[in-house]
Design an enzyme around this catalytic site. Sequence first.
Site, PDB file in Angstrom:
ATOM      1  N   HIS A  57       0.784  -1.152  -0.004  1.00  0.00           N
ATOM      2  CA  HIS A  57      -0.161  -0.008   0.131  1.00  0.00           C
ATOM      3  C   HIS A  57       0.932   1.294  -0.162  1.00  0.00           C
ATOM      4  CE1 HIS A  57      -3.815   1.859   1.235  1.00  0.00           C
ATOM      5  NE2 HIS A  57      -2.951   3.023   1.132  1.00  0.00           N
ATOM      6  N   HIS A  59       1.253   5.343  -2.216  1.00  0.00           N
ATOM      7  CA  HIS A  59       0.741   6.199  -3.276  1.00  0.00           C
ATOM      8  C   HIS A  59       1.995   6.720  -4.225  1.00  0.00           C
ATOM      9  CE1 HIS A  59      -3.419   6.527  -1.479  1.00  0.00           C
ATOM     10  NE2 HIS A  59      -2.878   5.881  -0.454  1.00  0.00           N
ATOM     11  N   GLN A 152      -9.522   9.351  -4.904  1.00  0.00           N
ATOM     12  CA  GLN A 152      -9.205  10.187  -3.744  1.00  0.00           C
ATOM     13  C   GLN A 152     -10.279  11.186  -3.072  1.00  0.00           C
ATOM     14  OE1 GLN A 152      -5.559  10.574  -1.808  1.00  0.00           O
ATOM     15  NE2 GLN A 152      -7.372  10.912  -0.529  1.00  0.00           N
ATOM     16  N   HIS A 210      -9.717   2.169   0.367  1.00  0.00           N
ATOM     17  CA  HIS A 210      -9.505   2.612   1.722  1.00  0.00           C
ATOM     18  C   HIS A 210     -10.650   2.775   2.551  1.00  0.00           C
ATOM     19  CE1 HIS A 210      -5.601   3.960  -0.470  1.00  0.00           C
ATOM     20  NE2 HIS A 210      -5.323   4.962   0.368  1.00  0.00           N
ATOM     21  N   GLU A 213     -11.005   4.897   7.067  1.00  0.00           N
ATOM     22  CA  GLU A 213      -9.698   5.728   7.696  1.00  0.00           C
ATOM     23  C   GLU A 213     -10.074   6.945   8.194  1.00  0.00           C
ATOM     24  OE1 GLU A 213      -6.903   6.653   4.586  1.00  0.00           O
ATOM     25  OE2 GLU A 213      -5.437   6.995   5.916  1.00  0.00           O
ATOM     26  N   ASP A 309       2.278   3.410   2.771  1.00  0.00           N
ATOM     27  CA  ASP A 309       1.252   4.431   2.490  1.00  0.00           C
ATOM     28  C   ASP A 309       2.000   5.571   1.785  1.00  0.00           C
ATOM     29  OD1 ASP A 309      -1.163   5.513   2.312  1.00  0.00           O
ATOM     30  OD2 ASP A 309      -1.499   5.402   3.966  1.00  0.00           O
ATOM     31  N   TRP A 315       0.411  13.551   3.238  1.00  0.00           N
ATOM     32  CA  TRP A 315      -0.110  12.948   4.407  1.00  0.00           C
ATOM     33  C   TRP A 315       0.955  12.640   5.410  1.00  0.00           C
ATOM     34  CZ3 TRP A 315      -1.737  12.183  -0.494  1.00  0.00           C
ATOM     35  CH2 TRP A 315      -3.142  12.608  -0.773  1.00  0.00           C
TER      36      TRP A 315
HETATM   37 FE   FE2 Z   1      -3.381   5.013   1.397  1.00  0.00          FE
END
Ligand code: FE2
Length: 413
Positions: A57, A59, A152, A210, A213, A309, A315
């Site tokens: 996982h 991005h 997203q 996702h 979360e 991630d 993030w």
């Molecule tokens: Fe993610």
Amino acid sequence: MNIINARLRGKAGLFRIELNGDRIAAIQPQADVAAPGHADDLDAQQNLVIPPFIEPHIHLDATLTAGEPNWNMSGTLFEGIERWAERKELNTHADTKTRATKTIGMLVDHGIQHVRTHVDVTDPKLTALKAMVEVREEVRHLIDLQIVAFPQEGIESYANGRALMTEAVAMGADVVGGIPHFENTRDQGVSSVKFLMDLAERTGCLVDVHCDETDDPQSRFLEVLAEEARVRGMGARVTASHTTAMGSYDNAYCSKLFRLLKMSGINFVSCPTESIHLQGRFDTYPKRRGLTRVAEIDRAGMNVCFGQDSIVDPWYPLGNGNILRILEAGLHICHMLGYEDLQRSLDLITDNSARTLNLGERYGIEVGRPANLLVLSAPDDYEMVRSQGHALLSVRNGKVLMRRTPAHIERLG
Ligand code: FE2
């Protein structure tokens, strides 16, 4: 090429692993420590030899963008999505490819050879997706890359969200994603899950959502995803990522939920460094850890693995590609430093992740499987974590892909 003096997880003694071309040809027990017999013999020096690490996982379209143009000042997931929407305006085909390729190099340097990347498809031009489809081909000699069509900013809440998801799959995404807890209403969240499961079932794609979360204990889309997977018999092909709300569910609801989760057979990914950073942000004290119930999922016999991630994005500002760092943090945060957990901790970044990615017989140290493997710096799982070890050698298709020289320390006093 042969690997000699190798230890294998779950087996006593030393082994010689013979590679023939891009396949593992033989695995022979050794009676004793062997000296190299051929110039191309690789000596594992009685350390573990395992299949490659997996990043389940990440991005890659967002990586290496933190602070461009603005930093996430609150540290929340939702500000991260706002900051990313600003950065997305600046994305170009070349910029996405450059950043993703650079990050893949960081993953390779830490022994990762299989990657699942989410790619934001809430973009009318699908700029990032077009770039990542090219990257997937260009890096085949380094990694196997799965691309998730990831909405997203929502499927139902974003203009033409359904059409963009469908187009992304037609353009070559391997996996259908979702973000039901971000949709504007609960009804939209539920309908988004049904839509994405229909799309996956129709096209034969895997699913990675996702899901929940958030610290909101009322965010309960996991039950919707699991039930859709159960009814369709797709559980093994479906993954719920994050599910951090489960850390805030009360035990009565969770005990009922676990019954469904087990029946569904879905997989779980937790990203412990990301979640400990992004969640718990609305609490004072006591402050929640904001992770899903990793140990409990594992104890219940379900499949769970760890992912990074983010690497330097809106993030999460840190990260260097080292999945062992995520494992160490996750074991701490999830109360998994017990003796038995430490004996098999590498499962969380190898075999469990392979199951999540549906790698099947493309993964594992077994005769006939691809000659993809790592030589580690320690003889077992426990010592690998304790010593903060590294992958010293990464072999792909029978050829050395990465070699790391351990730090040399000279004690002078
Ligand atoms: Fe993610």
